[in-house]
Design an enzyme around this catalytic site. Structure first.
Site, PDB file in Angstrom:
ATOM      1  N   LEU A 131       0.855  -1.181   0.000  1.00  0.00           N
ATOM      2  CA  LEU A 131       0.000   0.000   0.000  1.00  0.00           C
ATOM      3  C   LEU A 131       0.892   1.232   0.000  1.00  0.00           C
ATOM      4  O   LEU A 131       1.942   1.244   0.653  1.00  0.00           O
ATOM      5  CB  LEU A 131      -0.891   0.025   1.253  1.00  0.00           C
ATOM      6  N   ASP A 132       0.483   2.262  -0.723  1.00  0.00           N
ATOM      7  CA  ASP A 132       1.226   3.520  -0.679  1.00  0.00           C
ATOM      8  C   ASP A 132       1.295   4.020   0.758  1.00  0.00           C
ATOM      9  O   ASP A 132       0.413   3.735   1.570  1.00  0.00           O
ATOM     10  CB  ASP A 132       0.539   4.580  -1.543  1.00  0.00           C
ATOM     11  N   SER A 133       2.316   4.780   1.058  1.00  0.00           N
ATOM     12  CA  SER A 133       2.488   5.308   2.413  1.00  0.00           C
ATOM     13  C   SER A 133       1.245   6.047   2.901  1.00  0.00           C
ATOM     14  O   SER A 133       0.819   5.898   4.048  1.00  0.00           O
ATOM     15  CB  SER A 133       3.697   6.251   2.443  1.00  0.00           C
ATOM     16  N   THR A 135      -1.837   5.609   2.045  1.00  0.00           N
ATOM     17  CA  THR A 135      -3.041   4.781   2.035  1.00  0.00           C
ATOM     18  C   THR A 135      -3.077   3.919   3.290  1.00  0.00           C
ATOM     19  O   THR A 135      -2.088   3.262   3.621  1.00  0.00           O
ATOM     20  CB  THR A 135      -3.076   3.874   0.789  1.00  0.00           C
ATOM     21  N   HIS A 228       0.132   3.715  -7.617  1.00  0.00           N
ATOM     22  CA  HIS A 228      -0.785   4.858  -7.566  1.00  0.00           C
ATOM     23  C   HIS A 228      -2.021   4.665  -8.449  1.00  0.00           C
ATOM     24  O   HIS A 228      -2.661   5.632  -8.850  1.00  0.00           O
ATOM     25  CB  HIS A 228      -0.082   6.155  -8.003  1.00  0.00           C
TER      26      HIS A 228
END
Length: 282
Positions: A131-133, A135, A228
């Protein structure tokens, strides 16, 4: 932590077929398990790998030692949502990276997970996806190398459904829709991605949940897992995520509003249909 576990065959097959065809375990791992006689019956007796076994046969796996290199934190502060001997699902808070990007880096979800694993005597944990930071939400962790390989394949074959909740700018007119637009790097920005014909195939499905005054709550599922992806696709259709200034969303002090709240899949080792949810945004 779990050096030994059992698996019950639900159809007639050989051990070779189970590992190579059903789970698609790597040749190297299969060779190591064969040499170590890692698979036995319940009494601990080695089995013939090319001999068909009847449905209901229970196999015991004694896995070769494996370890991960993440530096453990002093304690794990992550919320554990689900756990069995094969996997772990944790809730990652917003602002925390999934994994280190340098050998000695700490402060990531995997550093915290390793603290939890080591506290119970284990040495191995690897994330099945990331997961993106910015998110928050559910992160699936493999607790042994076979599980890691199987979960990787399941993600590639779209057998793990990941659902996110996002608040996007404006009021969506369509109740649901699909964005099918390839994503590539933005040559003018070091971290940003963009819709590009020369990029990687990317498919995102969205469904309207609630319309607010200046925004819309949507649930989003991914067919692909590009960097993303949700952020790029929602911006591409004119509805960037609230707080996602990188992709044109209005600024918010708490960052962008994207939460991975559900994982759904057939457990490859138990056969159970799992629906794991976490609606609490951290």
């Amino acid at each position: 932590m779990f050096e030994k576990w059992t698996y019950k065959l639900n159809e007639s097959m050989t051990i070779e077929q189970l590992l190579r065809e059903k789970w698609m375990v790597s040749r190297k791992a299969i060779h190591e398990m064969r040499m170590a006689k890692s698979i036995t019956n319940l009494s601990g007796e080695p089995l013939r790998w090319n001999e068909p076994l009847p449905p209901g046969t229970e196999l015991t796996f004694h896995l070769p030692d494996a370890s991960s290199s993440y530096i453990p934190e002093e304690e794990c502060k992550l919320t554990i949502i689900f756990e069995d001997e094969h996997c772990l699902v944790v809730s990652k808070p917003k602002g925390m990276p999934t994994h280190p990007n340098a050998p000695n880096e700490t402060g990531t979800a995997m550093n915290e997970v390793m603290a939890y694993i080591k506290n119970y005597g284990g040495e191995y944990a690897e994330h099945a996806h990331r997961l993106d930071s910015g998110t928050s939400g559910l992160l699936l962790i493999a607790k042994h190398p076979i599980a890691k390989g199987v979960f990787d394949r399941m993600l590639e074959e779209k057998k793990i459904v990941r659902t996110y909740e996002a608040e996007v700018k404006g009021q969506l007119k369509k109740d649901e829709g699909t964005v099918n637009a390839a994503i590539g790097r933005d040559r003018h920005h070091p971290t940003r991605r963009r819709v590009s014909p020369s990029g990687q195939n990317a498919i995102t499905h969205f469904r309207k949940i609630k319309v607010l005054k200046d925004s819309t709550i949507v649930h989003v599922t991914l067919e692909t897992g590009r960097t993303h992806q949700i952020r790029v696709h929602m911006s591409h259709i004119g509805h960037p995520i609230i707080g996602d200034t990188l992709y044109g969303g209005p600024a918010q002090p708490d960052g962008y509003r994207l939460h991975a709240f559900k994982l759904e899949f057939i457990h490859p080792f138990t056969g159970k249909h799992l629906v794991i949810e976490d609606m609490k945004k951290q």
